[in-house]
Structure formats: structure tokens, C-alpha cells
Design a protein around this motif. Structure first.
Motif, mmCIF file in Angstrom:
data_model
loop_
_atom_site.group_PDB
_atom_site.id
_atom_site.type_symbol
_atom_site.label_atom_id
_atom_site.label_comp_id
_atom_site.label_asym_id
_atom_site.label_seq_id
_atom_site.Cartn_x
_atom_site.Cartn_y
_atom_site.Cartn_z
ATOM 1 N N UNK A 38 0.869 -1.183 0.000
ATOM 2 C CA UNK A 38 0.000 0.000 0.000
ATOM 3 C C UNK A 38 0.902 1.228 0.000
ATOM 4 N N UNK A 39 0.553 2.201 -0.827
ATOM 5 C CA UNK A 39 1.384 3.386 -1.008
ATOM 6 C C UNK A 39 0.501 4.598 -1.204
ATOM 7 N N UNK A 40 0.963 5.736 -0.699
ATOM 8 C CA UNK A 40 0.170 6.961 -0.806
ATOM 9 C C UNK A 40 -0.016 7.365 -2.266
ATOM 10 N N UNK A 59 0.740 -6.524 -6.348
ATOM 11 C CA UNK A 59 -0.144 -5.363 -6.480
ATOM 12 C C UNK A 59 0.334 -4.226 -5.588
ATOM 13 N N UNK A 60 0.255 -3.004 -6.106
ATOM 14 C CA UNK A 60 0.491 -1.803 -5.312
ATOM 15 C C UNK A 60 -0.819 -1.041 -5.266
ATOM 16 N N UNK A 61 -1.358 -0.872 -4.064
ATOM 17 C CA UNK A 61 -2.687 -0.283 -3.915
ATOM 18 C C UNK A 61 -2.590 1.088 -3.241
ATOM 19 N N UNK A 62 -3.323 2.053 -3.750
ATOM 20 C CA UNK A 62 -3.307 3.409 -3.191
ATOM 21 C C UNK A 62 -3.989 3.433 -1.825
ATOM 22 N N UNK A 63 -3.355 4.164 -0.901
ATOM 23 C CA UNK A 63 -3.880 4.255 0.465
ATOM 24 C C UNK A 63 -3.194 5.423 1.152
ATOM 25 N N UNK A 64 -3.887 6.074 2.061
ATOM 26 C CA UNK A 64 -3.271 7.132 2.862
ATOM 27 C C UNK A 64 -2.403 6.469 3.917
ATOM 28 N N UNK A 71 -4.969 2.550 6.725
ATOM 29 C CA UNK A 71 -4.182 1.350 6.443
ATOM 30 C C UNK A 71 -4.898 0.105 6.964
ATOM 31 N N UNK A 72 -5.499 0.189 8.150
ATOM 32 C CA UNK A 72 -6.271 -0.938 8.683
ATOM 33 C C UNK A 72 -7.409 -1.298 7.725
ATOM 34 N N UNK A 73 -8.115 -0.286 7.263
ATOM 35 C CA UNK A 73 -9.223 -0.528 6.335
ATOM 36 C C UNK A 73 -8.726 -1.179 5.047
ATOM 37 N N UNK A 74 -7.620 -0.672 4.510
ATOM 38 C CA UNK A 74 -7.058 -1.250 3.286
ATOM 39 C C UNK A 74 -6.665 -2.707 3.495
#
Length: 424
Positions: A38-40, A59-64, A71-74
Motif C-alpha cells: 500500500x502506497x500513498x 499489487x500496489x494499492x493506493x492508500x493514505x 491502512x487498517x481498512x485497506x
């Protein structure tokens, strides 16, 4: 993985530039586990990182990634069809976030408070103050005047550091109160760097004058010592590393004991740690420079693997998955990494000699720092980001490993052309 098996996931918060993220991902894939990063701003990641992860199928997924709730939600969304078995980060700026999210989700990992303490040189120093002889004399200062006064009290030369940056950014040796005051004012005015808030404070500490080493630690135990080759003062750029360090028995025992005391004092007793130490000028004692609650950067884990056959990324991932890593390390050969510098200011027109350097005996890697490619314009900033390339080589001993890496470096040629200061 057969279609009957429940998918298992490990989430990494962001990714460093020197390969540890990819190495961890490869191991997980071998275990039938799906790593996700996960990456901003995935689109802003270094092209080499994006290419490596695409090749691995990660996979690289967008996340704050500044927000633990996000991050927990992602993580929960990623593992909606399976099981989340681990959350971590092997990138300095996000290790604390990885530890916090793992703890919130009840997963294996280090103490989040200990990793957070490592992220602040002030907190780290205060934690180690409980054990005499770990810290050099130091002060945490919130104004240029206070920093200058602290330096005068400690005695010159001193080292001035930001609290929460990495890669030797704005770390300088200062010989006068005026130098300290000017540097402290500069650091306190940074505000933000690479999306990270920079605390408007500095640490002023005694300049320890002996040789520098790092201890590579797992679960509180030192696996081995790495020799550091550093630039000349006033900068502290790491120009090379050699593993294992060749030090006499008494100094080796001293450095190992100090490193293990340091991780215990800070609380990083689960998983990897990278402890930097310097001998005192007379070589009879040592002081801890910093404790990092993560695996080493600068390809040091690859040096450990080449020299011993032990992969620290695999040890970390084994612990993350709830296993017990084997902490016995055989020393079979020596490995060295040698860094080459970028121009102080210029446009990179061409890079030549890579095939020739790669083909040399004992050479394992010849790599450009991510982002270093023809057409780039660079201005040096006195940090480890000024390094343009690295070469890793092995040998029977220190002289052979380092000699091979440096010889391969001489085969590389960087062509730079001048650019206008303002436009750069």
C-alpha cells in the motif's frame, strides 16, 4: 496454491529503494502467500520499483499511509477473500506505521512504541539513557541559540542532527558555535521532507571519533557486525559496507554487547534491528549512534546472504508469519558494497561500462540508484541520496571483496553536463 486453499496475504506499508521490499516479497511468494504494497501515491514511486513489483506480480494499492485507520481498512479490504497473516514495513519512514497496524489487527510484530521511539533520535537517546555508556553526551534543542550553548557545554567537535530524518540528511560535524547555530536554524526551517513532517528540533551530541560499525540484529541477538566506510567530515555519507567486519575479539564482544543492550533498552526485541555504533577515539569503548527498528538498508542484507547464506529478509518474514527464525550464522566469505557518487550539480548524459563491471570476477550486483538514468538533473544535498550507483562483490577476505567492488566501480563511467543552477 490450489483453488481449495484460502488466500493468505501480507501487506507492506510503502517500499524502500534498495531492494528489501522485493526480497521479502519473493520469499512470501515462494511460501504461497500474496504480498501487497500500500502506497500513498503508487504513480509517484520510482519506475524501477514499479517494474520490479510488476515483474513479481505484486499489487500496489493506493492508500493514505499516514493514517493508521486508512491502512487498517485497506488491509481488511485486501484480505476480504482470505486471511491477513502479516502487516509490516521495511521502509524507515513507515516502520512505526507497520508495527502499529499489525498490533491493531492482532498480528505478529514489534512493539509499536519501541519502533516509534527509534523514529525520533530524541526518544531513542532518552530510552538508552537508562544504560550507562550507550549514549555519547547529548542535548535535544529547540532553538539555534540553545543548540550553540549545548555544543559549547558538550565540547567541540559535535554532531548536529534532525530528530526524524534518515540517510544522513542534514547530519553534520560542527567545529564552532556559529556552525551549530546556522545548521540548527536550517534544520528547524525544513518543515517537510518527502511528505514527512520534520520536527523543528535538533540533537546535538559529542562527535565520537573512532571507526564505525553496524550490528545486524534479529530478535535481540546480534547476527554479525558490518564495517562502515564513511565520507570525510563534515558529512557522514556511507560510501561502503563490508560484512562480516574484521575486528579483534575484545572489540567484537564490546560492540555486540553494546548493540544488544541498546535494542533491549529501546524495546526492539522482536524482529530485525540495525544498530549503528562507533568506537571511541582510543578504541577502548563504543557508543551507539542510532537504533533502527528494521532490517538494514544499503543492501547490507544481501551482503549477509552472500557471506553466510543467511537471508535476513527471510528471517524477518518467518517471524512475521509466526515462525521461529534460525539465528545461527556461519561466516563463509566476505561481501562488500561500494557506492559511486553523483555530480554535485549536473545533467546525466550517459552511463557506460555496466556490462564490463558486471562481468568481473566476484561481482554480484551493479545497480543504479532508483531514478538515476540519462536525462536526469541532480543537485547534491549531502545525504545518501547523492550516491549514483552501487556494486556488490564477494571475496575470500576484506581486501579481495572490497578490491573487486572498487575495481568494478572504476569500469563505470558517468557523463555529466553542466546545468543552470536556477533551472536545476
Amino acid at each position: 496454491m490450489s483453488h481449495q486453499e484460502t488466500p493468505r496475504y501480507v501487506v507492506f506499508v510503502e517500499s524502500p529503494l534498495t531492494g528489501a521490499g522485493q526480497d521479502c516479497a519473493r520469499f512470501l511468494l515462494e511460501q504461497g502467500i500474496t504480498p501487497v504494497v500500500v502506497a500513498a501515491r503508487p504513480e509517484a514511486m520510482a519506475p524501477s520499483l514499479l517494474s520490479d513489483y510488476a515483474e513479481l506480480g505484486v499489487e500496489i494499492r493506493a492508500c493514505d499511509t499516514q493514517d493508521p485507520e486508512a491502512v487498517v481498512t485497506a488491509c481488511r479490504e485486501i484480505a476480504a477473500d482470505g486471511t491477513l497473516v502479516g502487516v509490516s514495513s521495511v521502509y524507515e519512514y513507515y516502520c512505526a506505521m507497520g508495527a502499529e497496524v499489525a498490533a491493531r489487527l492482532g498480528l505478529a510484530g514489534p512493539d509499536p512504541a519501541a519502533i516509534a521511539a527509534c523514529r525520533s533520535k530524541a526518544s531513542m537517546r532518552r530510552a538508552m539513557s537508562a544504560v550507562p555508556g550507550l549514549n555519547p553526551p547529548f542535548r535535544v534543542c529547540s532553538s539555534p541559540g540553545e543548540a550553540a550553548a549545548a555544543a559549547t557545554e558538550i565540547g567541540f567537535p559535535v554532531v548536529v542532527k534532525p530528530l526524524d530524518l534518515t540517510g544522513s540528511l542534514w547530519v553534520r560535524r560542527c567545529g564552532t558555535a556559529d556552525e551549530v547555530s546556522a545548521l540548527a536554524e536550517e534544520i528547524m526551517g525544513i518543515g517537510e521532507y518527502l511528505g514527512q513532517r520534520v520536527a523543528p528540533e535538533v540533537v546535538v551530541e559529542e562527535c565520537v571519533l573512532g571507526d564505525e560499525y553496524s550490528a545486524e540484529v534479529m530478535h535481540g541477538k546480534v547476527l554479525g557486525l558490518t564495517e562502515k566506510i564513511c565520507s570525510e567530515p563534515p558529512l557522514f555519507l556511507e560510501m561502503g559496507h563490508i560484512f562480516p567486519a574484521r575486528v579483534d575479539g575484545a572489540r567484537e564482544r564490546l560492540l555486540v554487547a553494546k548493540a544488544e543492550q541498546a535494542v533491549k533498552a529501546v524495546g526492539v526485541t522482536w524482529g530485525p534491528a540495525h544498530v549503528e555504533l562507533k568506537l571511541t577515539g582510543d578504541g577502548t569503548d563504543a557508543r551507539v549512534i542510532e537504533v533502527n527498528g528494521r532490517i538494514a538498508g544499503d543492501r547490507i542484507p544481501e551482503l549477509v546472504r552472500i557471506a553466510t547464506g543467511v537471508d535476513m529478509c527471510r528471517l524477518h518474514m518467518t517471524a512475521l508469519l509466526g515462525g521461529t527464525p534460525d539465528l545461527e550464522v556461519p561466516f563463509l566469505r566476505t561481501a562488500a558494497v561500494h557506492f559511486l557518487m553523483s555530480a554535485a550539480l549536473g545533467r546525466l548524459d550517459a552511463i557506460d561500462g555496466v556490462p564490463e563491471a558486471t562481468a568481473m570476477e566476484g561481482v554480484h550486483e551493479v545497480r543504479m540508484r532508483p531514478g538515476v538514468q540519462p536525462g536526469m538533473v541532480y543537485r547534491a544535498n549531502g545525504s545518501n541520496r547523492d550516491r549514483a550507483a552501487w556494486i556488490i562483490a564477494e571475496g575470500a577476505d576484506r581486501a579481495e571483496a572490497l578490491g573487486r567492488a572498487e575495481a568494478a566501480g572504476r569500469r563505470l563511467s558517468f557523463s555529466w553536463s553542466p546545468v543552470d543552477e536556477v533551472r536545476a
